[in-house]
Each structure stands twice: as C-alpha cells, then as structure tokens.
Design an enzyme around this catalytic site. Sequence first.
Site, PDB file in Angstrom:
ATOM      1  CD  GLU A 121     -73.062   8.482 -35.582  1.00  0.00           C
ATOM      2  OE1 GLU A 121     -71.858   8.657 -35.331  1.00  0.00           O
ATOM      3  OE2 GLU A 121     -73.717   9.243 -36.310  1.00  0.00           O
ATOM      4  CG  HIS A 178     -68.696   7.926 -33.656  1.00  0.00           C
ATOM      5  ND1 HIS A 178     -69.770   8.558 -33.062  1.00  0.00           N
ATOM      6  CD2 HIS A 178     -67.740   7.821 -32.704  1.00  0.00           C
ATOM      7  CE1 HIS A 178     -69.472   8.819 -31.803  1.00  0.00           C
ATOM      8  NE2 HIS A 178     -68.253   8.389 -31.561  1.00  0.00           N
ATOM      9  CE  LYS A 205     -66.697  10.734 -29.498  1.00  0.00           C
ATOM     10  NZ  LYS A 205     -67.271   9.648 -28.670  1.00  0.00           N
TER      11      LYS A 205
END
Length: 287
Positions: A121, A178, A205
């Site tokens: 990530e 991410h 997130k």
Amino acid sequence: MMNLNHFAKQLCLAVSISLTFAAAQAGTLNKENSPAVYPVKNLNIGALPVKTIVPITAKTKQQALEQAKIIAENPNADMAEFRIDLLDFASDSKAVIALGQELNQILKNKPLIATIRTANEGGQLKISDADYESTYTEYLKQPFMQLLDIEMFRDQARVEKLIQRAHQKNVLVIMSNHDFDKTPAQQEIEQRLFKQDEMGADILKIAVMPQSKQDVLTLMNATFNVSQKSKKPLLTMSMGRLGTISRVATANMGGSMSFGMIGEASAPGQIDVAQLKQFLKTVQPTP
C-alpha cells in the site's frame, strides 16, 4: 512550501465546485444519518470541526520523540499518526511498543494512530499476512494507541480477527486502502468504503492518485455519496499536488479528518498543518 496564491486560487475553485455540488444534492441529505462520533482523549472524532492528523515520520527513536513533542505543542495538530514502517527497527515489536508508550505520554490529550503501512500500500515494510496479524496482535495486548490503521486488502480472516481484538481493547479501527497509481471509478471507491463499513471499521479511509482534475472530483463525489449512506467518519484524499485541494474540500463533502504535516510529509500532497487548519476553518460547514 506551497505557493499560497496558487493554492488560494485552487481553494476558491474547489469551494465553488463543492458548494454547488452540495446545493444540487441538498434534496438527498439525510440529517439523521450524521456521522458517528467517537470521544477519544480530548477530541470528538466524527464531529465538526474536521480533525487534523500529523504523521510521525521518524527513522530513529530520538527523532520520533522530538517529532511527538513538536506535534504535542502545536495547536493546529489534533492527532498524530505513528508511521511504524518508517522506523529503522520496525520489525522489533518490543522496541516499537516501548516507543509507542512514550509517544502516547508525550502527546498527552492528543490521540495516537498506530500504522504499519505495508509495501503493498505504498509503505516501507514488506510483511506477510501472518506477521502482519501477529505484530498488531502483540501491539494490542497493552495498547499504546487509541486508533489502529488496518489495511482492508490483507487476508480477510486475519483482518476480521484484528478488528475484533482492537474493539475488545477499546481501540478504534481506521480501515485503509491506497492506490498510488490511479483513481478508481467512483462506484469502485464507494464500494471499497462501504465494504470497510461492513467489515466493522470505525473510520473509513481511502487515498487515490489523480491523473486529471476530474479524478479529484470523482474522489470528492464518492466521499459525499458515502457520507449520506454511512454513519462512519470518513478520511478520504486525492494525493499529489493535483489532489492537494481535496484535503481541504472534502470538509464540505462529508470528510471528518485530514492529514497535514510539520516538516516532512508522509504522502504526496500534504499541506503544512497550520495552513490546513486555517483553510479548513474557512470552508467547512458550521458545527
């Protein structure tokens, strides 16, 4: 340091776009679906104003302690993120735990997020799923953190166990994803965030890399849509210089937290936390 005139122009454009979008969607707002609020130390995470997070990006123990002191003394920093993967001794759990306890004491009333950002990530630590679980499990025996970042695309069974262990210790889970290469389609971004919610995350997130201005709007629109259907606080961002404005504009789109920096950034596009706090005060809705 970012050119303020250039950023101000970007800010005005983003605020105009975000307010126009919000007005167009006003009929769909569900006031009863306001974000969940988590009291953590002196903060109510999920409630306005948007909270600022400053990363501890140290390689050594001494550097980490010095950065924590600066964050503790800075009124613009609401929380700190301990980027464990950046440490020279990241694989030494006992040393990390001892340092985490010191950092927590230094920060006093400011919450601490513990994060191992893996190489998968965009982080510095290559680690197997089994070691990822065992390392976090060791941290959670006597937690030094109030929030724990867990990557959603690790082994699902191990992720579920970690969520359960964190909640048993009253530690909030930030579930993260991410993409440093691109911005997925809006539907995909929303699906990932909803999946995090379903898995039991407390805070949702996602960070994506834009290739165009449209990509930045895609991230903000996804944030808004998810904020209308999930009660969980959101931490979303479009990375890089092109996406910098999203770190401010998501305050109008349902975001609850945003990353700033003091000194060294932990991800591309972060803004100095003093500037970030001021811009957030300017654009976010009145509590």
